[in-house]
Design a protein around this motif. Structure first.
Motif, PDB file in Angstrom:
ATOM      1  N   LYS A 137       0.854  -1.183   0.000  1.00 10.66           N
ATOM      2  CA  LYS A 137       0.000   0.000   0.000  1.00 10.66           C
ATOM      3  C   LYS A 137       0.901   1.249   0.000  1.00 10.66           C
ATOM      4  O   LYS A 137       2.096   1.167   0.303  1.00 10.66           O
ATOM      5  CB  LYS A 137      -0.902  -0.008   1.233  1.00 10.66           C
ATOM      6  CG  LYS A 137      -2.047  -1.008   1.162  1.00 10.66           C
ATOM      7  CD  LYS A 137      -2.943  -0.891   2.384  1.00 10.66           C
ATOM      8  CE  LYS A 137      -4.135  -1.826   2.287  1.00 10.66           C
ATOM      9  NZ  LYS A 137      -5.005  -1.725   3.495  1.00 10.66           N
ATOM     10  N   PRO A 138       0.340   2.404  -0.338  1.00 14.28           N
ATOM     11  CA  PRO A 138       1.163   3.620  -0.357  1.00 14.28           C
ATOM     12  C   PRO A 138       1.897   3.893   0.952  1.00 14.28           C
ATOM     13  O   PRO A 138       2.976   4.495   0.947  1.00 14.28           O
ATOM     14  CB  PRO A 138       0.138   4.717  -0.673  1.00 14.28           C
ATOM     15  CG  PRO A 138      -0.919   4.018  -1.458  1.00 14.28           C
ATOM     16  CD  PRO A 138      -1.018   2.654  -0.851  1.00 14.28           C
ATOM     17  N   ASP A 139       1.312   3.433   2.071  1.00 13.06           N
ATOM     18  CA  ASP A 139       1.971   3.660   3.362  1.00 13.06           C
ATOM     19  C   ASP A 139       2.973   2.561   3.708  1.00 13.06           C
ATOM     20  O   ASP A 139       3.535   2.532   4.810  1.00 13.06           O
ATOM     21  CB  ASP A 139       0.935   3.806   4.475  1.00 13.06           C
ATOM     22  CG  ASP A 139       0.101   2.535   4.691  1.00 13.06           C
ATOM     23  OD1 ASP A 139       0.340   1.534   3.982  1.00 13.06           O
ATOM     24  OD2 ASP A 139      -0.783   2.547   5.567  1.00 13.06           O
ATOM     25  N   GLY A 140       3.194   1.629   2.781  1.00 15.48           N
ATOM     26  CA  GLY A 140       4.158   0.564   2.996  1.00 15.48           C
ATOM     27  C   GLY A 140       3.569  -0.695   3.585  1.00 15.48           C
ATOM     28  O   GLY A 140       4.273  -1.707   3.705  1.00 15.48           O
TER      29      GLY A 140
END
Length: 520
Positions: free
Chosen positions: A133-136
């Motif tokens: 995900k974009p947040d890792g």
């Protein structure tokens, strides 16, 4: 039943190989030990043996993390010894069913090593990889069966890979036709070696939702020790995408001749799932954990067997296996031989194929494995709230000898259970009143009775502590009654074939199988 349906109504004995018999003195069971025990198994009156994985493995999950699908784990023996095992089993009239793990492999398997090395290699898509995900974080909320998220980060590929079980058990991408073709080739390999059937580990985990949608929350009012059960697993297992591949597997088995595909429906308690997976052209039979739960209930047993019949599936039933607490302990029969005998009789009276777990014929209770000897990753992670599966996997008690009750000349990979000493094979072998002798009698009765092996199932009555059913086939009609309550119950009368009843009264912890055919 046709000549190619030996599995229908068969009694299959699960051999947990690491704990069956050690012939080479390393503390682990092996193929030579199993070969030495074949006369004992044939003497039980079973039709087949189900052999837990024999393939090479680093043993993070007791062999269910496969590192090579086409050879034998050196600790167990050689390919020549495996061929000897198959030949010797067949010579005694026993079929051989081999455990196969196609949902996942070991992280040390060359396929995964290659897949993890590059996004562009020949096997880059042989496992389930996903972007963060974009947040890792991991791509969705799926949880692993043994705790934590079902995703592990790869610093080389800079992606997550899916592991429904241990981190060391990456999931194969069975959406990939190349992977499917390889699995079918592996099946052919073992069939050509004479294996009569395959037990398919966690067959409902083969496919995942390609869109990787989040699982919803489960509907429950408690917080279990393992958070896995807080989710409704609608996207990570039991997917409809499984069915076309099962059809390909069935075609492969049919092409090989008289072969069986026995599926394990894991973590899914729906009888309807068994029926779905055993529809025409799919698996021959399958078992779920319906009768492997904590409570002995006649109502539940009747409901499960009746529903399986209504769904036109041919089910497989077991009261114990290597993943659950042994039935003697789970259903409060420890130290109660008459209840053990009643449970043995109940199992052989069920409509379907039955599985008898190693040591169940002896009435073995679950073992108490000390914490420092635990091997099961589930037990290690969730101690003390969950004791794991090691207690069902301790060495087979062949005799009262130390240090491993005749299993080995050395201390076993798991400790022998002292409570098993008085129940050893050497103690029960020649005792006509023993649980072992009774189990042999029950299996012999099932073998000679078409009604028990293949007949119709009709429920007469069921309660929480009793069950009475009628089995019919070709003019043979048997009434089977079981009572584990505090009071006597009434059962229809007939010529008693097994068990005992006082007229129409059936005492607590007893059973009767009576011939009520016309003319009896």
């Amino acid at each position: 039943m046709t000549a190619t349906e030996w599995w229908r109504g068969a009694a299959i004995y699960e051999v947990y190989l690491r704990s069956f018999r050690d012939a080479n003195g390393d503390g682990e069971g092996d193929l030579k030990g199993l070969i030495a025990g074949l006369d004992y198994l044939a003497g039980l009156g079973i039709d087949a043996i189900w052999l837990t994985p024999v393939t090479p493995s680093p043993n993070f999950d007791s062999g269910y993390d496969v590192a090579d699908y086409r050879s034998i784990e050196p600790k167990f023996g050689t390919m020549e010894e495996f061929k000897t095992l198959v030949a010797e089993a067949h010579r005694r009239g026993l079929k051989v069913v081999l455990d196969q793990v196609y949902s996942h492999s070991s992280h040390l398997h060359p396929w995964f090593v290659e897949s993890a090395a590059s996004r562009t290699g020949a096997r880059s898509d042989w496992y389930v990889w996903a972007e963060p995900k974009p947040d890792g974080g991991p791509p969705n909320n799926w949880l692993g069966r043994f705790g934590g998220y079902a995703w592990e980060w790869s610093a080389v590929r800079r992606q997550y890979y899916l592991h429904n079980f241990l981190v060391e058990q990456p999931d194969l991408n069975l959406h990939n036709p190349e992977v499917q073709d390889e699995i079918l080739a592996i099946m052919r390999f073992w069939f050509e070696l004479g294996v009569d059937g395959l037990r398919l580990d966690v067959v409902n985990f083969y496919m995942h939702d390609a869109a990787l949608r989040d699982n919803p929350a489960a509907r429950r009012n408690d917080v279990p020790a393992n958070p896995y059960y807080l989710q409704a697993h609608v996207y990570d297992r039991s997917r409809p995408e499984n069915l076309p591949f099962l059809a390909r597997m069935r075609a492969e088995a049919d092409a090989a001749g008289d072969r069986l595909l026995l599926g394990e429906i894991s973590c899914d308690f729906q009888i309807e799932r068994m029926a779905e997976y055993t529809a025409p052209g799919l698996l021959h039979t399958a078992y779920s954990f319906e009768l492997l739960g904590p409570e002995l209930s006649g109502t539940a047993i009747a409901n499960a067997v009746t529903r399986a019949g209504e769904n036109a599936s041919w089910p497989c039933w077991a009261f114990s296996n290597h993943d659950v607490v042994r039935v003697a302990s789970r259903w409060r029969a420890t130290g109660r031989p008459e209840r053990i005998k009643m449970l043995q009789a109940m199992l052989i009276c069920l409509r379907g194929t039955i599985v008898l777990y190693q040591g169940e014929e002896l009435g073995l209770p679950h073992s108490d494995v000390p914490r420092h000897r635990l091997m099961d990753p589930e037990a290690v992670r969730f101690w003390p709230n969950h004791r794991g599966r090691d207690g069902a996997r301790t060495p087979m008690p062949w005799s009262q000898q130390s240090p491993s009750l005749g299993f080995s000349e050395v201390d076993g990979w798991l400790p022998a259970e002292s409570a098993h000493q008085a129940l050893a094979i050497s103690v029960q072998q020649n005792d006509t009143q023993s649980m072992l002798a009774h189990c042999r009698e029950m299996l012999a009765l099932r073998r000679r009775s078409r009604a028990l092996k293949l007949g119709d199932w009709e429920l007469i009555s069921a309660g929480e502590t009793s069950l009475i059913v009628r089995r019919r086939s070709d003019g043979e009609e048997l009434v089977c009654g079981f009572n584990w309550g505090d009071d006597s119950i009434r059962v229809p009368t007939g010529r008693v074939l097994a068990g005992k009843a006082q007229g129409e009264d059936l005492a607590p912890d007893s059973y009767v199988i009576a011939d009520c055919s016309i003319g009896q």
